[in-house]
Write a protein that holds these residues in place. Structure first.
Motif, PDB file in Angstrom:
ATOM      1  N   HIS A   1       5.516  -0.608 -26.477  1.00  0.00           N
ATOM      2  CA  HIS A   1       5.527  -1.652 -25.667  1.00  0.00           C
ATOM      3  C   HIS A   1       4.493  -2.955 -25.950  1.00  0.00           C
TER       4      HIS A   1
ATOM      5  N   ALA B   1       9.346   6.894 -26.466  1.00  0.00           N
ATOM      6  CA  ALA B   1       7.891   7.394 -26.985  1.00  0.00           C
ATOM      7  C   ALA B   1       7.577   8.682 -26.463  1.00  0.00           C
TER       8      ALA B   1
ATOM      9  N   GLY C   1       9.163   7.427 -13.288  1.00  0.00           N
ATOM     10  CA  GLY C   1       8.505   6.518 -14.318  1.00  0.00           C
ATOM     11  C   GLY C   1       8.366   7.050 -15.865  1.00  0.00           C
TER      12      GLY C   1
ATOM     13  N   SER D   1      14.018   2.090 -12.132  1.00  0.00           N
ATOM     14  CA  SER D   1      15.348   2.177 -12.945  1.00  0.00           C
ATOM     15  C   SER D   1      16.350   2.322 -11.553  1.00  0.00           C
TER      16      SER D   1
ATOM     17  N   GLY E   1      10.692   8.313 -18.135  1.00  0.00           N
ATOM     18  CA  GLY E   1      11.672   7.877 -19.066  1.00  0.00           C
ATOM     19  C   GLY E   1      12.910   8.737 -18.988  1.00  0.00           C
ATOM     20  N   LYS E   2      13.130   9.266 -17.723  1.00  0.00           N
ATOM     21  CA  LYS E   2      14.520   9.826 -17.697  1.00  0.00           C
ATOM     22  C   LYS E   2      15.797   9.094 -17.884  1.00  0.00           C
ATOM     23  N   THR E   3      15.641   7.983 -17.218  1.00  0.00           N
ATOM     24  CA  THR E   3      16.961   6.932 -17.512  1.00  0.00           C
ATOM     25  C   THR E   3      16.759   6.507 -18.835  1.00  0.00           C
ATOM     26  N   LEU E   4      15.891   6.322 -19.414  1.00  0.00           N
ATOM     27  CA  LEU E   4      15.683   5.674 -20.862  1.00  0.00           C
ATOM     28  C   LEU E   4      16.304   6.787 -21.624  1.00  0.00           C
TER      29      LEU E   4
HETATM   30  P1  ATP Z   1      12.557   7.292 -12.145  1.00  0.00           P
HETATM   31  O1  ATP Z   1      12.473   8.551 -11.668  1.00  0.00           O
HETATM   32  O2  ATP Z   1      11.637   6.216 -11.221  1.00  0.00           O
HETATM   33  O3  ATP Z   1      13.997   6.921 -11.895  1.00  0.00           O
HETATM   34  P2  ATP Z   1      12.489   7.305 -14.808  1.00  0.00           P
HETATM   35  O4  ATP Z   1      11.772   8.642 -15.243  1.00  0.00           O
HETATM   36  O5  ATP Z   1      14.153   7.271 -14.978  1.00  0.00           O
HETATM   37  O6  ATP Z   1      12.120   6.720 -13.336  1.00  0.00           O
HETATM   38  P3  ATP Z   1      12.784   4.989 -16.631  1.00  0.00           P
HETATM   39  O7  ATP Z   1      13.596   4.213 -15.712  1.00  0.00           O
HETATM   40  O8  ATP Z   1      13.070   5.731 -17.603  1.00  0.00           O
HETATM   41  O9  ATP Z   1      11.905   6.218 -15.748  1.00  0.00           O
HETATM   42  O10 ATP Z   1      11.402   4.298 -17.227  1.00  0.00           O
HETATM   43  C1  ATP Z   1      11.402   2.948 -16.694  1.00  0.00           C
HETATM   44  C2  ATP Z   1      10.589   2.153 -17.827  1.00  0.00           C
HETATM   45  O11 ATP Z   1       9.265   2.679 -18.253  1.00  0.00           O
HETATM   46  C3  ATP Z   1      11.346   2.389 -18.922  1.00  0.00           C
HETATM   47  O12 ATP Z   1      12.689   1.298 -19.077  1.00  0.00           O
HETATM   48  C4  ATP Z   1      10.585   1.869 -20.233  1.00  0.00           C
HETATM   49  O13 ATP Z   1      10.269   0.598 -20.192  1.00  0.00           O
HETATM   50  C5  ATP Z   1       9.259   2.548 -19.588  1.00  0.00           C
HETATM   51  N1  ATP Z   1       9.219   3.809 -20.095  1.00  0.00           N
HETATM   52  C6  ATP Z   1       9.094   5.191 -19.285  1.00  0.00           C
HETATM   53  N2  ATP Z   1       8.929   6.043 -20.069  1.00  0.00           N
HETATM   54  C7  ATP Z   1       8.865   5.874 -21.261  1.00  0.00           C
HETATM   55  C8  ATP Z   1       8.605   6.306 -22.748  1.00  0.00           C
HETATM   56  N3  ATP Z   1       8.412   7.842 -22.803  1.00  0.00           N
HETATM   57  N4  ATP Z   1       8.650   5.679 -23.747  1.00  0.00           N
HETATM   58  C9  ATP Z   1       8.919   4.277 -23.899  1.00  0.00           C
HETATM   59  N5  ATP Z   1       8.959   3.474 -22.611  1.00  0.00           N
HETATM   60  C10 ATP Z   1       9.172   4.268 -21.444  1.00  0.00           C
END
Ligand code: ATP
Length: 270
Positions: free
Chosen positions: A200, A20, A60, A1, A62-65
């Motif tokens: 996905h 999810a 990874g 992200s 899903g925090k950004t999501l």
């Molecule tokens: P980082 O700490 O590396 O920034 P993050 O926690 O922000 O990671 P995201 O960037 O939100 O993670 O996740 C990357 C991608 O993985 C998302 O765009 C999505 O496609 C997928 N993903 C991660 N978590 C989920 C989830 N809970 N449900 C669905 N898709 C997910």
């Protein structure tokens, strides 16, 4: 992200449906959607709306999501920046970026500011782990604290920040009226991995031999980002073999590739 330095307050069409699992985190963050949609409900009772929440959890997950989904659900603009973008900035630039971002977010309020990898700017001050002190990082952090204190609780701007190292953050960030709420975003368990696969797998053309229970069982320790990756990788593998559908074997090959990649990544880190 990799968030851009800032996204200029674009709207996002991500919603809770796209996230999810994470039931607990979604329930907690739901209230922030309510604050953005209906601030009066709270302020008329004399309640102070929180200014920010910290999303804490491994990479990874899903925090950004989730942060984007808050903006999408509330239909408000999403501004973002990544802490790591500030690491090598010239003196004065980090602080002025922060000032700029808050100014834009206020102009477009109600809105969300998302700060990814806040630990890169928000590490405890004066503890640089043996490196020379980084004044620019401190300036940026101080500007962030100033901005958070500077706007009232009714400004309509809510700041979400993400980290996987809440333990190293400057305690000043967690003080009342700043990031005084923490929301945990954990690695998925087997049932959550099933839900993530469901999201996905949806865009893929699948063979009948695909069994989500099997896929979830094969992927302990995988994050949502890893699972998203597997699904796309499996489709690429199938396409390379000129298949018309993605088959179970393509997923197994994709899992192997991703595990190979993860092992390499760990070797670099350690
Ligand atoms: P980082 O700490 O590396 O920034 P993050 O926690 O922000 O990671 P995201 O960037 O939100 O993670 O996740 C990357 C991608 O993985 C998302 O765009 C999505 O496609 C997928 N993903 C991660 N978590 C989920 C989830 N809970 N449900 C669905 N898709 C997910």
């Amino acid at each position: 992200s990799r968030a851009q330095v800032y996204d200029n307050g674009k709207s996002t069409n991500v919603t809770f449906k796209d996230v999810a699992g994470l039931q607990g985190a979604k329930e907690e963050i739901e209230e922030i959607v309510e604050f953005l949609k209906n601030p009066k409900k709270y302020t008329e009772l004399g309640a102070k709306i929180p200014k920010g929440a910290l999303l804490v959890g491994p990479p990874g997950t899903g925090k950004t999501l989730l942060a984007k989904a808050v903006a999408g659900e509330a239909k408000v603009p999403f501004f973002s920046l990544s802490g790591s973008d500030f690491v090598e900035m010239f003196v004065g630039v980090g602080a002025s970026r922060v000032r700029d971002l808050f100014k834009q977010a206020k102009e477009k309020s109600p809105s969300i500011i998302f700060i990814d990898e806040i630990d890169a700017i928000g590490r405890a001050r004066g503890k640089n782990g043996g490196f020379s002190s980084n004044d620019e990082r401190e300036n940026t952090l101080n500007q962030l604290l100033t901005e958070m204190d500077g706007f009232g609780t009714n400004s309509g701007v809510i700041i979400l920040a993400a980290t996987n190292r809440a333990d190293i953050l400057d305690k000043a960030l967690m003080r009342a009226g700043r990031f005084d709420r923490q929301i945990y975003v954990d690695m998925p368990d087997i049932n959550e991995r099933k839900e993530i696969f469901q999201v996905h797998l949806k865009p893929l053309k699948l063979s009948k031999d695909i069994d989500i229970d099997f896929l979830a069982k094969q992927t302990p320790g995988f994050s949502g980002a890893d699972i998203a990756n597997i699904c796309n990788e499996a489709a690429l593998i199938a396409a390379r073999k000129d298949k018309k559908e993605v088959e179970k074997q393509d997923f197994l090959d994709a899992v192997d590739r991703i595990i190979g990649g993860l092992e390499k990544k760990n070797k670099i880190i350690t």
